[in-house]
Design an enzyme around this catalytic site. Structure first.
Site, PDB file in Angstrom:
ATOM      1  N   TYR A  33       0.209  49.808  30.495  1.00 47.84           N
ATOM      2  CA  TYR A  33      -0.915  50.702  31.226  1.00 47.84           C
ATOM      3  C   TYR A  33      -1.088  52.195  30.492  1.00 47.84           C
ATOM      4  O   TYR A  33      -2.096  52.597  30.306  1.00 47.84           O
ATOM      5  CB  TYR A  33      -0.523  50.907  32.423  1.00 47.84           C
ATOM      6  CG  TYR A  33      -0.512  49.811  33.576  1.00 47.84           C
ATOM      7  CD1 TYR A  33      -0.393  48.627  33.281  1.00 47.84           C
ATOM      8  CD2 TYR A  33      -0.540  49.939  34.994  1.00 47.84           C
ATOM      9  CE1 TYR A  33      -0.653  47.474  34.167  1.00 47.84           C
ATOM     10  CE2 TYR A  33      -0.376  49.128  35.885  1.00 47.84           C
ATOM     11  CZ  TYR A  33      -0.744  47.657  35.573  1.00 47.84           C
ATOM     12  OH  TYR A  33      -0.674  46.732  36.699  1.00 47.84           O
TER      13      TYR A  33
ATOM     14  N   HIS B 168      -8.748  45.303  34.849  1.00 50.33           N
ATOM     15  CA  HIS B 168      -9.522  45.855  36.130  1.00 50.33           C
ATOM     16  C   HIS B 168     -10.430  47.111  35.600  1.00 50.33           C
ATOM     17  O   HIS B 168     -10.573  48.089  36.132  1.00 50.33           O
ATOM     18  CB  HIS B 168      -8.356  46.397  36.913  1.00 50.33           C
ATOM     19  CG  HIS B 168      -7.676  45.461  37.451  1.00 50.33           C
ATOM     20  ND1 HIS B 168      -7.775  44.933  38.688  1.00 50.33           N
ATOM     21  CD2 HIS B 168      -6.470  44.796  37.108  1.00 50.33           C
ATOM     22  CE1 HIS B 168      -6.745  43.897  39.081  1.00 50.33           C
ATOM     23  NE2 HIS B 168      -6.133  43.694  37.833  1.00 50.33           N
TER      24      HIS B 168
END
Lengths: 371, 181
Positions: free
Chosen positions: A348, A83
């Site tokens: 992440y 992303h």
């Protein structure tokens, strides 16, 4: 003065001795001591190398996954490894209090909670061309930076494509564009789908719900199930979604930012709104496999209204610097056993560590340049 | 005779604190290294790691007070003057590294802007402002401190083993002999 000195004088004279500073030492003891220290250091080093994944069997780790992103999308210094392309938004969530039935989280009490977030496209290439078929993401942090904040990274899919970290990694590598075709290797995709029937099924489910025109009219879903815990301690499996209250401006003709430009223009003209819907899982619904849909008849609770009021470029200090870790949860929302939760949190975190240590690069989409 | 014994060994409290620290720190280093390479157990390990970090911080605060209120016994005569300086430097480094590491970890999580949750549901206040650059510096510091701890602890253990086994000067027994004096 000490026992040691007494003992030294007790030693028989014919034993072979050497010296250590001012002390004299028996050779046998020196060999023993050196051997034990050597053994200790060897075990210490071995353990260190093993736990750091330098020796031993190959394991799928956060580093392996991030290296996979770099292999597929190139090293995009300073950007999220996935992303990478996105814009930052701000707004608030007005809770109507209905969510309290399921969760004691402060965000579900009647009232308003500030929200920061980021619209994005899936993939690790920040200069990618917008395409309607690329999954869209919306990361939100409710109540940032408070102690009871709730972070969620949602997508405009019906179900997620993988149910294990290995599946995600295999799909990532299979999707690598090869040669000049601009497409992934069909044989690699076929091999992947044969090994991962859960992904083939998930793709079929998602294809039955084609993507909408833009970011503004997309429904974003948690995909993964969580447990909501209310004041009386009842745990309920929940998947949540944001249902749009507006149509999107049509995609622009811009070859690169065909989806982001209309989003930026629309948000400048008026705030965008979504309803936060909580879907209540039944005991028969899977809570550890995000590729499987829940029954369509499940009860849905309207918990309130999300209003996004401003949009800006990725920049230091705004949501660019937020890691939308799905395990940042307030009291009243708990993780399920879905293996993707821990894995996403790990990857992440590792991505956040890498990108925050890299030189700052100019963002690809500059909101202020959009007329 | 009793005077000599008392001066050559640490107090019972010091011994307990030392071995509790040793077990905690060994566990912490292992969990820390395993955790950052783990996917399935990451979330569970991070919670254990942060919770043990709080325990170590408390233990280290007690140890620092204890270090000032209880003089360490004299070193054996087998420790020369240069080695004596190394012993002091090692001890100081260990106190500094072990005291700093939990604070760096706490500050690092604070700088990432997320709540600091320990023991399952206890939320600690942030001790550093939100900032990606600050996070990055603290994150690197946390890893470097961990590696420094590995090195200094390895030196500490090696020195004690070498003294106890090669020189037979009872170095280890200063920390191990029966707790009651």
């Amino acid at each position: 003065m000490s026992d040691a000195l007494v003992r030294v004088t007790d030693d028989r004279p014919h034993q072979r001795r050497t010296s250590w500073g001012c002390a004299s030492v028996r050779r046998r003891n020196l060999v023993l001591g050196t051997a034990v220290v050597g053994g200790f250091l060897a075990v210490d080093l071995g353990a260190l190398l093993y736990v750091n994944n330098r020796i031993g069997p190959a394991r799928l780790t956060s580093q392996v996954l991030l290296d996979g992103f770099e292999e597929v999308f190139g090293r995009q210094l300073g950007f999220r490894r996935n992303h990478a392309k996105g814009v930052v938004v701000e707004g608030y969530f007005d809770s109507n209090g209905n969510g309290r039935e399921l969760s004691k989280a402060a965000v579900f009490r009647p009232g308003s909670t500030p929200v920061v977030g980021r619209f994005s496209l899936s993939g690790g290439y920040p200069a990618m061309e917008d395409s309607p078929t690329i999954p869209r993401g919306l990361g939100l942090a409710f109540g940032f930076p408070g102690g009871q904040q709730w972070r969620t990274a949602m997508m405009n899919l019906t179900v997620f494509l993988d149910n294990s970290p290995q599946g995600f990694y295999d799909r990532l590598l299979a999707s690598k564009v090869v040669g000049a075709t601009g497409e992934p290797d069909p044989a690699a995709i076929a091999r992947f789908l044969a090994n991962h029937p859960e992904t083939a099924r998930a793709i079929a489910i998602n294809e039955a719900h084609p993507p909408t025109a833009g970011f503004a009219d997309s429904t974003y879903r948690s995909l993964i199930a969580f447990y909501f815990v209310n004041e009386s301690g009842t745990r309920t499996p929940v998947r949540w979604s944001l249902v749009p209250l507006q149509r999107a401006l049509p995609p622009s003709m811009d070859p690169h930012n065909g989806l982001f430009i209309p989003l930026i223009r629309q948000m400048r003209a008026s705030p965008l709104r979504w309803r936060l819907m909580l879907t209540v899982g039944a005991p028969s619904d899977p809570v550890d496999d995000a590729t499987l849909p829940w029954h369509v008849d499940r009860r849905v609770i309207d918990a309130g209204l999300l209003t996004l009021t401003s949009i800006e470029t990725d920049r230091p200090g705004n949501a660019r610097d937020i890691n939308f870790d799905p395990l940042v949860l307030p009291e009243g929302i708990e993780p399920s056993d879905d293996p993707l939760l821990s894995a996403r949190s790990a990857v992440y975190g590792a991505s956040y560590r890498r990108r925050t240590g890299e030189p700052e690069l100019l963002p690809i989409i500059d909101v202020d340049e959009v007329s | 005779m009793t005077v000599v014994r008392e001066r050559s060994r640490h107090t019972a409290l010091t011994k307990v604190l030392h071995w509790v620290t040793a077990i905690l720190v060994f566990t912490m280093l292992m969990i820390g290294f395993v955790m950052v390479n783990s996917l399935d157990d990451y979330a569970r390990l991070v919670m254990v790691h942060k919770s043990l970090g709080v325990v170590i911080l408390v233990v280290m605060l007690v140890r620092i007070v204890n270090r000032f209120t209880h003089r360490a016994p004299a070193l054996p005569a087998t420790v020369g003057s240069i080695e004596r300086k190394l012993v002091v430097a090692t001890e100081l480094s260990l106190y500094a590294l072990l005291g700093a590491q939990p604070l760096v970890g706490w500050a690092m999580v604070s700088a990432s802007g997320r709540p600091i949750v320990v023991f399952g549901s206890v939320r600690l206040p942030p001790i550093a402002p939100f900032g990606a650059e600050l996070f990055s510096v603290l994150r690197q510091a946390h890893s470097l401190t961990a590696l420094a701890l590995v090195v200094v602890i390895a030196a500490h253990v090696s020195a004690v083993l070498l003294h106890s086994l090669a020189l037979r000067d009872g170095m280890l027994s200063r920390m191990t002999s029966p707790l009651s004096r």
